[in-house]
Design a protein around this motif. Sequence first.
Motif, mmCIF file in Angstrom:
data_model
loop_
_atom_site.group_PDB
_atom_site.id
_atom_site.type_symbol
_atom_site.label_atom_id
_atom_site.label_comp_id
_atom_site.label_asym_id
_atom_site.label_seq_id
_atom_site.Cartn_x
_atom_site.Cartn_y
_atom_site.Cartn_z
ATOM 1 N N GLU A 1 2.343 -45.433 -42.039
ATOM 2 C CA GLU A 1 1.712 -45.731 -40.746
ATOM 3 C C GLU A 1 0.333 -46.357 -40.933
ATOM 4 O O GLU A 1 -0.045 -47.279 -40.213
ATOM 5 C CB GLU A 1 1.615 -44.444 -39.905
ATOM 6 C CG GLU A 1 2.957 -44.028 -39.316
ATOM 7 C CD GLU A 1 2.965 -42.606 -38.759
ATOM 8 O OE1 GLU A 1 3.816 -42.335 -37.923
ATOM 9 O OE2 GLU A 1 2.128 -41.779 -39.187
ATOM 10 N N PRO B 1 -1.360 -39.026 -39.897
ATOM 11 C CA PRO B 1 -0.554 -40.213 -40.169
ATOM 12 C C PRO B 1 0.065 -40.172 -41.560
ATOM 13 O O PRO B 1 -0.451 -39.513 -42.463
ATOM 14 C CB PRO B 1 -1.583 -41.339 -40.088
ATOM 15 C CG PRO B 1 -2.858 -40.705 -40.508
ATOM 16 C CD PRO B 1 -2.803 -39.278 -40.044
ATOM 17 N N ASP C 1 0.791 -49.883 -42.043
ATOM 18 C CA ASP C 1 1.210 -50.718 -40.921
ATOM 19 C C ASP C 1 0.009 -51.053 -40.029
ATOM 20 O O ASP C 1 -0.211 -52.201 -39.653
ATOM 21 C CB ASP C 1 2.300 -49.997 -40.131
ATOM 22 C CG ASP C 1 2.888 -50.889 -39.050
ATOM 23 O OD1 ASP C 1 3.268 -52.019 -39.401
ATOM 24 O OD2 ASP C 1 2.933 -50.468 -37.885
ATOM 25 N N HIS D 1 -3.833 -40.301 -33.721
ATOM 26 C CA HIS D 1 -2.744 -39.893 -34.621
ATOM 27 C C HIS D 1 -3.355 -39.131 -35.781
ATOM 28 O O HIS D 1 -3.576 -39.687 -36.844
ATOM 29 C CB HIS D 1 -1.971 -41.103 -35.120
ATOM 30 C CG HIS D 1 -1.454 -41.979 -34.029
ATOM 31 N ND1 HIS D 1 -2.199 -42.988 -33.464
ATOM 32 C CD2 HIS D 1 -0.268 -41.967 -33.371
ATOM 33 C CE1 HIS D 1 -1.489 -43.577 -32.509
ATOM 34 N NE2 HIS D 1 -0.320 -42.970 -32.427
#
Lengths: 1000, 172
Positions: free
Chosen positions: B133, B129, B136, B126
């Motif tokens: 995110e 991000p 998380d 990813h």
Amino acid sequence: MLQAVTSANRESGDQPWVGRSIERVEDAALLAGRGRFIDDLGVAPGTLHATILRSPHAHADILSIDVDAAKSLPGVAAVLTGTDVKAVTTSLVVGVKAPVECWPIAMDRVRYVGEPVAIVVAIDRARAEDAAELINVEYRPRGAVVDPLGAIVSGAPVLHDGFPGNLASDRSFRYGDPEKAFAEAPHRFSIDIRYPRNSCTPIETYGVVASHDAGEDAFEVLANFQGPFSIHTVIARALKVPGNRLRLRTPPDSGGSFGVKQGVFPYIVLIAAAARITGRPVKWIEDRLEHLTASVSATNRATTLSAAVAADGKILALDWDQVEDCGAHLRAPEPATLYRMHGNLTGAYDIRNVKIRNRVVVTNKTPTGLNRGFGGPQVYFALERLVQRIAIGLRLDPLDVIKRNLIGAGSFPYRTATGALLDSGNYQEAVARAVEHGRLAELKARRDEARAQGRLYGIGFTAVVEPSVSNMGYITTVLTAAERRKAGPKNGAQATATVGLDPVGSVTVHVASVPQGQGHRTVLSQVVADVFGLAPKDIRVNTEIDTAKDAWSIASGNYASRFAAAVAGTAKIAAERVAGRLARIAASQLNVEAADIVFAKGFVASKRNPENRIAFSRVAALSHWSPGSLPDEAGQTIRETAFWTPPELTPPDEDDRINSSLCHGFIFDFCGVEIDRVTLGTRIDRYVTMHDCGTILHPGMVNGQIRGGFAQALGAALLEEYAYAEDGSFLTGTLADYLLPTTTEVPEPEIFHMETPSPFTPLGAKGVGEGNCMSTPVCLANAVADALGVADITLPLVPARLAELVRGAEPPPPAGGASAAAVRGGDRRLRGEGQTAVKGAPEQVWAMLLDPATLQSVIPGCQRVDKITETHFRADVTLGIGPVTGRYRADVELFDLDAPRTATLRGRATGALGFGNAEGRIMLAPDGNGGTTLTYSYDAAIGGKVASIGGRLLDGATRVIIGQFFTALARKAGGGGAEGAGFSLFALLAKLGSLFGGRR
Amino acid sequence: MTRLKADQRHAVRFSLNGKPVEDEAEPRMLLSDFLRHQLGATGTHVGCEHGVCGACTVVVDGMLTRSCLTLAAQVDGCELKTVEGLAPSADRLGVLQQAFRRNHALQCGFCTAGILMSLDHYLSRHPTPSEAEIRDLLSGHICRCTGYTPIIQAALEAAAELTSSKKETSNA
């Protein structure tokens, strides 16, 4: 002594390194996996590994310890019990005058869950743990006390005969004329506080590697101990050797401490004793369950605080009644948590009349010790909650009450009523800047808007004085003036630093500050680079300590936020002494006056004629290569060790006034929080924290300390509590039970600074690492109180607790019904009842229940069943619950037998994972179809490790195991897969006894 | 499937940061202990041994894995990546590591290895991000020193730097 020269960088107009956020020298190794933490270092060949068997009971007599099976396991070198340890050690010293002993392992009685009972030493850790499971300890439980106020009620179980009524100390103090102030004041406000137990719990646990040289009777210990090294004397005394025969070293890296790693010292004694007894090096690394259960914790405290208040909110007097809970033993340096703040009991306020009663009590919980904030959170929670109550009571703005009472800007240095000498500050200015930069007006508008929409939004304030650099004598305030005269004065705080120059002129610095991740090596390289006109990369700093070789004192170590204020300043002093001598040498070589010498850019030069210069390394190396060519008065420049202790740290005076700390930073915090109406979760909308910690040496690290302290304080305020059941069972033994804040809970605080240098420290710096642990919990509590409009707030502010405040206590569940229903809350007993159908006549079922072979085959995990008498069975069962599997020994006796109709059973089970008790009643009746209807009820209690780690899992596991039992019995009784099945009282009780058995 | 005997040591072979390694372990030995005490790869740390703190996180066959909840025998034949494999060379730090150093995203450094492994794994999949995110992702790690925000900042900076350097490479 030669006069020191000041840092040349400043004079030459170059930017000094101090004050810059340079990258840390520590980081490259840590980021690449090359850190050297204690468990990363190898050990000598033949090193043995220890594991510790711990008490499942909060309070019990040890009747017997059977270690034979454990000792005979291959690979086991020794199993030590209290008796073995007592043979080679003496009790740890206790900090108050009382006929009480304090052993690091239970002697004939356990006083908290997790107290060491035996140490197994084997060729590896796994074998040691295997053997520990085979140790059979017989306990006779005693009543336990877990509440500090409950402990001093008459008739409460007593932990130590030498502490009558569990009271270890009871002292009263009086400053000014508090009685008069209370009598004359128009208002009196009072608040009752229960501050909970918590811990900053580092991610690296304790570790010790010890060896003993029998020829010299000398110990060598490597431990991730953090100081204070006053504890070295406690350890040496316990090991019965003079200090010079206890070589204590620390590893290069430590995985955080926050005070907690002071608490490793009882284990140093235990593991060193094990090394002496086995004649081999012994290593021990604590596991997380051990750490949470039994390492150390901050004190919990019951406080009643009253204030005499004028109509305008001016506080005229305070009346403190503090009951400090130090757990099961008063372990050094306790009761220091209570007295660390003694000079600061008036906080940031100008209050001249103070009355104090300080009581220290023991309870059946883990002994307490150092923890970030050390006494500050407990004090400020009471004081700052009270300030908010005063504002509400007088219909004043809480911030106005704070401002009305702040110490005047022109009053520094300011002597508080209880004796602290506040070095410097301008609190009004700090508040004004925070209000402006933190946009308080806008935050108030947000609150008004949120409330207009029916949301729960509140604002909290707090003002805090953050003490740093402890006076080693403050703890003697617990003694009376007469007792102190007899014992001799204790005061000061010796810091030390050594600066060395090697034969090529490169610079080495050593300090005894034992960093736990704060970046001391980087800051010291900046400080010393400035003195010598070098770059930080030219300075190599070593912060490992070796008490056999290094300069240290009882004040050495990493605590009381003493690094920036005391240690870094002492390094500057040592470097300046060397620089002074180098200046003399350079002056003679350059043919100028020493006063004309400047250190800059790697050279020692003439200020007036910078071209007239000589390389630093060349001057620096001269003491090695050509001492004969040094000017007579210069002296050597190879190595200089400086000691520094501030004269302001005097012992307590005759009237018990004590300057408990050298430096006093100031913090003003305010925050806005919103509480979700449905979940009652607390969300921090904005947190503003204003700090004046004097001169800032490294802004990045100062902010790092503030953020880190804030996150830990947020945990203390919203999540964390070392929870105990009424019987002393420990309930939060995993990180899934003891919740720490994560990325999703911790916002970025808005940090603001003001720099009012301390006149008492060499660099003008003050401590900064602990402040938010003092200010943030109460600031959040004040905001939550504002949001909910409630007066009594107890930490942690978990949604369930807020629900009780907002919605009232939850009604008990409807009575009766479900089997195996657990009743939590007050007594936390497990009760249940049920009915089941079994094939076969009652007589048949009855016979099965009394038959060991049947029982063995149907009890889940049963290894064997012995029939001791007709009505007494003993079983070995192995059960797993949650993350742990363990063996239990269960004893079950049958009473009131009325064959084949009814019986009462009483069971008791113990094992490495805990203990349980259960009682049950069973009734068999023919069902009219040749089968039997079996009705049962039970009442069980459980404690020990399984309660610490499996609390959340007990209900589910109960159902699973009872289900397994019925299935097996049905198969056995009916010979087929008929549902229903049977019931073995014995089996169920063995199970319940061992697992779901009673918490008493 | 090989049947392991509880009281015997069995050979365990796998690839660690691209190099083959081999040693023996009892079936009950944890991967974290095997890495640290058998292979000497002590960069992976153990904080709780029950899968909550995240300090022991490593990558096994492309999956983030708690090495304290994995048996050494389970990774026989697998490809493992640990913190020792992050730097391009012994005297240089990678982009993510440098961002950590710049942002003071570590203090004691004990939990850092696990966090680096999670971020290294995540950012490779990813590349752009959001802060939410990253927060998380890292909610499975506990750090007691930093208060997390410098870590988030470092992660976002590293992501941006990695993305732009990739663009440059592809443009070139």
